[in-house]
Design a protein around this motif. Structure first.
Motif, PDB file in Angstrom:
ATOM      1  N   ALA A 184       0.339   5.375   7.739  1.00  0.00           N
ATOM      2  CA  ALA A 184       1.377   5.701   6.755  1.00  0.00           C
ATOM      3  C   ALA A 184       0.954   7.018   6.111  1.00  0.00           C
ATOM      4  O   ALA A 184      -0.181   7.154   5.648  1.00  0.00           O
ATOM      5  CB  ALA A 184       1.504   4.613   5.702  1.00  0.00           C
ATOM      6  N   LEU A 185       1.852   7.972   6.126  1.00  0.00           N
ATOM      7  CA  LEU A 185       1.626   9.265   5.479  1.00  0.00           C
ATOM      8  C   LEU A 185       2.536   9.331   4.260  1.00  0.00           C
ATOM      9  O   LEU A 185       3.737   9.068   4.376  1.00  0.00           O
ATOM     10  CB  LEU A 185       1.960  10.403   6.445  1.00  0.00           C
ATOM     11  N   VAL A 186       1.975   9.655   3.120  1.00  0.00           N
ATOM     12  CA  VAL A 186       2.750   9.889   1.897  1.00  0.00           C
ATOM     13  C   VAL A 186       2.429  11.302   1.455  1.00  0.00           C
ATOM     14  O   VAL A 186       1.262  11.640   1.256  1.00  0.00           O
ATOM     15  CB  VAL A 186       2.406   8.861   0.798  1.00  0.00           C
ATOM     16  N   THR A 187       3.470  12.134   1.328  1.00  0.00           N
ATOM     17  CA  THR A 187       3.256  13.530   1.017  1.00  0.00           C
ATOM     18  C   THR A 187       4.366  14.084   0.144  1.00  0.00           C
ATOM     19  O   THR A 187       5.483  13.574   0.167  1.00  0.00           O
ATOM     20  CB  THR A 187       3.140  14.373   2.323  1.00  0.00           C
ATOM     21  N   GLU A 188       4.034  15.142  -0.584  1.00  0.00           N
ATOM     22  CA  GLU A 188       5.044  15.847  -1.351  1.00  0.00           C
ATOM     23  C   GLU A 188       5.602  17.028  -0.564  1.00  0.00           C
ATOM     24  O   GLU A 188       6.489  17.720  -1.027  1.00  0.00           O
ATOM     25  CB  GLU A 188       4.480  16.303  -2.697  1.00  0.00           C
ATOM     26  N   THR A 189       5.072  17.252   0.648  1.00  0.00           N
ATOM     27  CA  THR A 189       5.511  18.347   1.499  1.00  0.00           C
ATOM     28  C   THR A 189       6.693  17.896   2.344  1.00  0.00           C
ATOM     29  O   THR A 189       6.592  16.896   3.084  1.00  0.00           O
ATOM     30  CB  THR A 189       4.362  18.799   2.426  1.00  0.00           C
ATOM     31  N   ASP A 190       7.800  18.640   2.248  1.00  0.00           N
ATOM     32  CA  ASP A 190       8.977  18.304   3.046  1.00  0.00           C
ATOM     33  C   ASP A 190       8.636  18.371   4.524  1.00  0.00           C
ATOM     34  O   ASP A 190       7.872  19.226   4.956  1.00  0.00           O
ATOM     35  CB  ASP A 190      10.122  19.275   2.762  1.00  0.00           C
ATOM     36  N   PRO A 191       9.238  17.482   5.343  1.00  0.00           N
ATOM     37  CA  PRO A 191       8.984  17.543   6.775  1.00  0.00           C
ATOM     38  C   PRO A 191       9.557  18.833   7.362  1.00  0.00           C
ATOM     39  O   PRO A 191      10.550  19.353   6.853  1.00  0.00           O
ATOM     40  CB  PRO A 191       9.694  16.323   7.328  1.00  0.00           C
TER      41      PRO A 191
ATOM     42  N   LEU B  84       0.823  -1.201   0.000  1.00  0.00           N
ATOM     43  CA  LEU B  84       0.000   0.000   0.000  1.00  0.00           C
ATOM     44  C   LEU B  84       0.863   1.259   0.000  1.00  0.00           C
ATOM     45  O   LEU B  84       0.595   2.201  -0.744  1.00  0.00           O
ATOM     46  CB  LEU B  84      -0.946   0.002   1.201  1.00  0.00           C
ATOM     47  N   ILE B  85       1.903   1.277   0.804  1.00  0.00           N
ATOM     48  CA  ILE B  85       2.812   2.432   0.824  1.00  0.00           C
ATOM     49  C   ILE B  85       3.422   2.639  -0.558  1.00  0.00           C
ATOM     50  O   ILE B  85       3.480   3.765  -1.061  1.00  0.00           O
ATOM     51  CB  ILE B  85       3.885   2.260   1.909  1.00  0.00           C
ATOM     52  N   ASP B  86       3.860   1.565  -1.183  1.00  0.00           N
ATOM     53  CA  ASP B  86       4.418   1.662  -2.543  1.00  0.00           C
ATOM     54  C   ASP B  86       3.405   2.259  -3.511  1.00  0.00           C
ATOM     55  O   ASP B  86       3.724   3.132  -4.313  1.00  0.00           O
ATOM     56  CB  ASP B  86       4.846   0.282  -3.055  1.00  0.00           C
ATOM     57  N   GLU B  87       2.164   1.786  -3.431  1.00  0.00           N
ATOM     58  CA  GLU B  87       1.123   2.292  -4.328  1.00  0.00           C
ATOM     59  C   GLU B  87       0.865   3.785  -4.093  1.00  0.00           C
ATOM     60  O   GLU B  87       0.719   4.565  -5.030  1.00  0.00           O
ATOM     61  CB  GLU B  87      -0.158   1.484  -4.122  1.00  0.00           C
ATOM     62  N   LEU B  88       0.846   4.201  -2.817  1.00  0.00           N
ATOM     63  CA  LEU B  88       0.592   5.605  -2.498  1.00  0.00           C
ATOM     64  C   LEU B  88       1.718   6.534  -2.950  1.00  0.00           C
ATOM     65  O   LEU B  88       1.485   7.720  -3.164  1.00  0.00           O
ATOM     66  CB  LEU B  88       0.339   5.778  -0.999  1.00  0.00           C
ATOM     67  N   CYS B  89       2.902   5.988  -3.111  1.00  0.00           N
ATOM     68  CA  CYS B  89       4.024   6.808  -3.595  1.00  0.00           C
ATOM     69  C   CYS B  89       3.810   7.279  -5.033  1.00  0.00           C
ATOM     70  O   CYS B  89       4.471   8.218  -5.484  1.00  0.00           O
ATOM     71  CB  CYS B  89       5.339   6.033  -3.485  1.00  0.00           C
ATOM     72  N   TYR B  90       2.892   6.633  -5.743  1.00  0.00           N
ATOM     73  CA  TYR B  90       2.635   6.996  -7.138  1.00  0.00           C
ATOM     74  C   TYR B  90       1.181   7.402  -7.402  1.00  0.00           C
ATOM     75  O   TYR B  90       0.869   7.855  -8.491  1.00  0.00           O
ATOM     76  CB  TYR B  90       3.040   5.837  -8.058  1.00  0.00           C
TER      77      TYR B  90
END
Length: 143
Positions: free
Chosen positions: A135-142, A9-15
């Motif tokens: 699991a958080l997937v974001t394009e925002t830098d921490p 799921l994490i892999d899928e959310l990365c795209y």
């Protein structure tokens, strides 16, 4: 879900594309620039059972960490308490501010080639809320 399913799921959310508006998704919630997936969830009013759930979810988080660290590198845990304190003095971007309100510690990786960050955390802060492995997937830098 098992650990292999969490990783998939994490892999899928990365795209997966981000939606234009904030709202629920098939895995949790999503909004502009982020997806938050509930990997596991359990609620109980009994403090002893809650502690057992948190302990199990931390073990599961650590198992996810081991697999992702073998792929993306070892990272130290991120103290989200510090991020939460910073929200009182400065504007912290939405996915990170929300995560810091719910969890004390997260593991973070920048996923090369995607422009995205992944965080894995256990929501252990609010005793009135269900305990979750997120699991958080974001394009925002921490922050």
């Amino acid at each position: 879900m098992n650990i292999a399913q969490h990783i998939a799921l994490i892999d899928e959310l990365c795209y997966r594309p981000f939606p234009a508006e904030h709202g629920p998704s098939d895995v949790g919630a999503s909004g502009p620039g982020h997806h938050t997936a509930v990997l596991e969830a359990a609620g109980d009013d009994d403090p002893a059972l809650r502690a057992v759930t948190i302990d199990q979810y931390e073990k599961d988080r650590d198992a996810v960490y081991e697999l992702l660290a073998s792929r993306w590198g070892d990272t130290p845990p991120c103290n989200l308490r510090t991020v939460l304190l910073r929200t009182e003095r400065e504007e912290i971007p939405r996915p990170w501010a929300e995560l810091s309100e719910r969890a004390s510690v997260a593991y973070l990786w920048e996923v090369e080639g995607t422009g995205r960050w992944v965080a894995v955390a256990v929501t252990d802060r609010d005793t009135s809320q269900v305990v979750q492995l997120l699991a958080l997937v974001t394009e925002t830098d921490p922050p």
